[in-house]
Design an enzyme around this catalytic site. Structure first.
Site, PDB file in Angstrom:
ATOM      1  N   HIS A 195      36.970  31.687  45.732  1.00 40.84           N
ATOM      2  CA  HIS A 195      36.205  32.926  45.669  1.00 40.84           C
ATOM      3  C   HIS A 195      35.352  32.874  46.925  1.00 40.84           C
ATOM      4  O   HIS A 195      34.216  32.376  46.899  1.00 40.84           O
ATOM      5  CB  HIS A 195      35.304  32.960  44.425  1.00 40.84           C
ATOM      6  N   ASP A 225      41.074  34.516  45.335  1.00 37.08           N
ATOM      7  CA  ASP A 225      41.006  35.205  44.038  1.00 37.08           C
ATOM      8  C   ASP A 225      40.043  36.390  44.166  1.00 37.08           C
ATOM      9  O   ASP A 225      39.023  36.464  43.487  1.00 37.08           O
ATOM     10  CB  ASP A 225      40.538  34.204  42.972  1.00 37.08           C
ATOM     11  N   LYS A 230      40.449  39.577  43.459  1.00 45.55           N
ATOM     12  CA  LYS A 230      40.532  40.600  42.398  1.00 45.55           C
ATOM     13  C   LYS A 230      40.167  41.972  42.925  1.00 45.55           C
ATOM     14  O   LYS A 230      39.218  42.612  42.480  1.00 45.55           O
ATOM     15  CB  LYS A 230      39.644  40.247  41.207  1.00 45.55           C
ATOM     16  N   ASP A 251      39.994  48.541  43.743  1.00 39.77           N
ATOM     17  CA  ASP A 251      39.500  49.836  44.227  1.00 39.77           C
ATOM     18  C   ASP A 251      40.671  50.696  44.691  1.00 39.77           C
ATOM     19  O   ASP A 251      41.831  50.301  44.573  1.00 39.77           O
ATOM     20  CB  ASP A 251      38.507  49.575  45.377  1.00 39.77           C
ATOM     21  N   THR A 289      40.018  51.596  50.399  1.00 40.57           N
ATOM     22  CA  THR A 289      38.916  50.615  50.385  1.00 40.57           C
ATOM     23  C   THR A 289      39.472  49.196  50.334  1.00 40.57           C
ATOM     24  O   THR A 289      39.003  48.299  51.049  1.00 40.57           O
ATOM     25  CB  THR A 289      38.001  50.886  49.162  1.00 40.57           C
ATOM     26  N   SER A 338      41.329  35.824  30.686  1.00 39.34           N
ATOM     27  CA  SER A 338      41.169  34.719  29.737  1.00 39.34           C
ATOM     28  C   SER A 338      39.903  34.846  28.902  1.00 39.34           C
ATOM     29  O   SER A 338      39.689  34.072  27.973  1.00 39.34           O
ATOM     30  CB  SER A 338      41.124  33.401  30.508  1.00 39.34           C
ATOM     31  N   ARG A 382      36.326  24.213  36.770  1.00 40.42           N
ATOM     32  CA  ARG A 382      35.292  23.221  36.458  1.00 40.42           C
ATOM     33  C   ARG A 382      35.852  21.887  35.981  1.00 40.42           C
ATOM     34  O   ARG A 382      35.226  20.848  36.212  1.00 40.42           O
ATOM     35  CB  ARG A 382      34.324  23.817  35.425  1.00 40.42           C
TER      36      ARG A 382
HETATM   37  P1  5BU Z   1      37.211  27.436  35.180  1.00 36.40           P
HETATM   38  O1  5BU Z   1      36.038  26.725  35.746  1.00 36.40           O
HETATM   39  O2  5BU Z   1      38.424  26.511  34.922  1.00 36.40           O
HETATM   40  O3  5BU Z   1      36.840  28.294  33.995  1.00 36.40           O
HETATM   41  O4  5BU Z   1      37.647  28.441  36.349  1.00 36.40           O
HETATM   42  C1  5BU Z   1      38.623  29.430  36.168  1.00 36.40           C
HETATM   43  C2  5BU Z   1      38.827  30.216  37.442  1.00 36.40           C
HETATM   44  O5  5BU Z   1      39.852  31.203  37.208  1.00 36.40           O
HETATM   45  C3  5BU Z   1      37.609  30.980  37.905  1.00 36.40           C
HETATM   46  O6  5BU Z   1      37.616  30.998  39.310  1.00 36.40           O
HETATM   47  C4  5BU Z   1      37.804  32.369  37.358  1.00 36.40           C
HETATM   48  O7  5BU Z   1      37.210  33.336  38.214  1.00 36.40           O
HETATM   49  C5  5BU Z   1      39.298  32.505  37.362  1.00 36.40           C
HETATM   50  N1  5BU Z   1      39.818  33.381  36.308  1.00 36.40           N
HETATM   51  C6  5BU Z   1      39.654  33.115  34.968  1.00 36.40           C
HETATM   52  O8  5BU Z   1      39.038  32.127  34.592  1.00 36.40           O
HETATM   53  N2  5BU Z   1      40.162  33.958  34.033  1.00 36.40           N
HETATM   54  C7  5BU Z   1      40.844  35.073  34.360  1.00 36.40           C
HETATM   55  O9  5BU Z   1      41.319  35.789  33.477  1.00 36.40           O
HETATM   56  C8  5BU Z   1      41.011  35.333  35.745  1.00 36.40           C
HETATM   57  C9  5BU Z   1      40.514  34.473  36.671  1.00 36.40           C
HETATM   58 BR1  5BU Z   1      41.926  36.838  36.235  1.00 36.40          BR
END
Ligand code: 5BU
Length: 456
Positions: free
Chosen positions: A267, A296, A298, A301, A305, A351, A427
């Site tokens: 990100h 990532d 996302k 728009d 843009t 998720s 994480r």
């Molecule tokens: P985590 O620390 O394992 O929870 O990180 C998950 C990463 O995947 C995090 O960068 C979210 O922005 C990204 N993500 C997510 O968790 N769930 C989703 O549905 C999407 C992206 Br789309």
């Protein structure tokens, strides 16, 4: 509609069940043999059967009907004609991938399909059909079966979460035949003993998910081919989400865990000290360690843009990202602005708890994704058609959720349940005290889950 009993007696006259001593496919000696195919030779009776089966489904909602080949095909056709529900046909023969389809007919992913089966024993043929149908993004909730041989198939399917409606069990059939003097007391007892003593057979089904090699052959976009090739070479399906706030942390982590991953997901807008120099260093680590750079972002728009956000600003994502994520919220045209070299991963399903990406949204997202040539896959939490790669975030071996809405699954679960292609771990790795050790653990666990997934 005639009664079930009347139907059975008419079908019996056609010779659908024979008594004696038969050797079944499994090698077991059986005192009866069932073959429902003769019903199709009596159009009136086939029509009757179709009504009986539709009656079992009267509380169900479905868009399509599909028969398990071959015996149930005429039944499914009759049900389709009777109910006005479109029919789809599943091929039995294996095909050369990318050339012939396994499902014939007009359908859209996200639609609900009822399966029709003549006789269920272990459930093996049904499970194979379910895999094929679900792989195309169709949903199966209800299965209708003419005869349950009571050998474990129905419970197996129920355990997997499907509703199974059967017109008869074999026990009911023999009881009705006995009642109508078509079976002697001795024959009845003999059959009942056989049913009691025959071991429950568990369906051993070859998974129909494609291997990375098969997927690589299907994909035409270079980024899709590349990530699959890296997966095969490194025996890894792990994408590390390095959601840290300094370039130094990203570079250090990328260097440390680079050998275990297929891509680093970023990100970039959470990094405090972004610079062109950082991009050069990161690209060099990615080249050395052989992984892709996945922003990532996302996008969400209008096309105009998104194009400026992709090519311009501080980050100039188009200069360095191999993969990007984009929402489909602004419609198909908004996705056409991305350079053809970048692999787009659309967000079909999130998720997080109570996400708005429901079944219908996912269905539309898949349709759009299938229409854009540089969309290589989707982020989702359930199965996708095999033409799209599935990227699953929300993977963690130690937690089931965080306090901000995230839900976690284990690598094993997302492979087993969703046939995912890539796991995304944030994480679980970057917050650990030993990211290298942890990344290795996720690499191993993701790869083992994949191997298990292709072998069962
Ligand atoms: P985590 O620390 O394992 O929870 O990180 C998950 C990463 O995947 C995090 O960068 C979210 O922005 C990204 N993500 C997510 O968790 N769930 C989703 O549905 C999407 C992206 Br789309």
């Amino acid at each position: 509609m005639i009664s079930k009993e009347e139907f059975l007696l008419k079908a019996y006259k056609l010779g659908i069940i024979k008594f004696g001593n038969f050797t079944l496919k499994s090698g077991i000696q059986s005192p009866f043999y069932v073959d429902l195919r003769p019903i199709a030779s009596d159009p009136e009776l086939l029509k009757e059967l179709s009504q009986q089966l539709l009656n079992l489904l009267k509380k169900s909602c479905y868009d399509l009907i599909c028969g398990v080949p071959y015996a149930a095909l005429p039944m499914a056709t009759a049900m389709s004609l009777d109910s006005g529900t479109p029919l789809i046909i599943k091929r039995k023969e294996s095909k050369g991938y990318g050339t012939k389809k396994m499902l014939e007919g007009i359908f859209k992913s996200g639609q609900t399909c009822v399966l029709v089966e003549d006789v269920i024993t272990s459930g093996k043929s049904l499970i194979e059909t379910i895999e094929e149908v679900e792989k195309e993004g169709l949903r199966i909730k209800d299965i209708v079966v003419v005869l349950d041989r009571e050998q474990g198939g129905v419970s197996l399917l129920k355990e997997k979460g499907y509703n199974v409606y059967n017109l008869f069990t074999i026990e009911e059939v023999v009881d009705l035949l006995y009642k109508n003097n078509l079976l002697s007391q001795e024959e009845l007892q003999n059959i009942k003993n056989f049913l009691k003593s025959t071991p429950i057979v568990t369906a051993q089904v070859k998974s129909s998910r494609l291997t990375y090699e098969e997927k690589a052959a299907l994909q035409s976009h270079p980024a899709a081919k590349k990530i699959l090739e890296i997966a095969i070479k490194k025996k890894s399906n792990l994408i590390a989400s390095l959601d840290v706030s300094t370039t130094q942390e990203v570079l250090q982590l990328a260097e440390t865990i680079g050998d275990t991953i297929v891509a680093v997901k970023l990100h970039t807008d959470i990094i405090k000290d972004f610079s062109e120099e950082y991009v050069i260093k990161l690209k060099s680590i990615a080249n050395k360690k052989n992984f892709l750079l996945f922003e990532d972002r996302k996008f969400g728009d209008i096309g105009n843009t998104q194009q400026m956000q992709f090519e311009g600003g501080l980050y100039k994502i188009s200069d360095w990202a191999d993969l990007i994520t984009s929402h489909v919220i602004a419609g198909e045209d908004s996705l056409k602005i991305f350079d053809s070299k970048v692999g787009i991963i659309t967000i079909a399903e999130m998720s997080s708890s109570a996400t708005l990406t429901d079944e219908n949204y996912k269905k539309r997202a898949i349709e759009i994704s299938e229409n854009i040539s540089n969309v290589i896959g989707c982020v989702a939490q359930s199965k996708l058609p095999s033409s799209l790669l599935l990227f699953t975030p929300g993977v963690n071996l130690n937690s089931i959720k965080d306090k901000k809405g995230q839900n976690f699954n284990t690598p094993e679960k997302v492979f087993d349940k969703n046939h995912t292609d890539f796991i995304i771990v944030g994480r679980g790795i970057y917050k650990s005290t030993d990211p290298k050790k942890e990344a290795l653990k996720y690499q191993k666990s993701g790869w083992e889950a994949y191997l298990k997934n292709i072998s069962i």
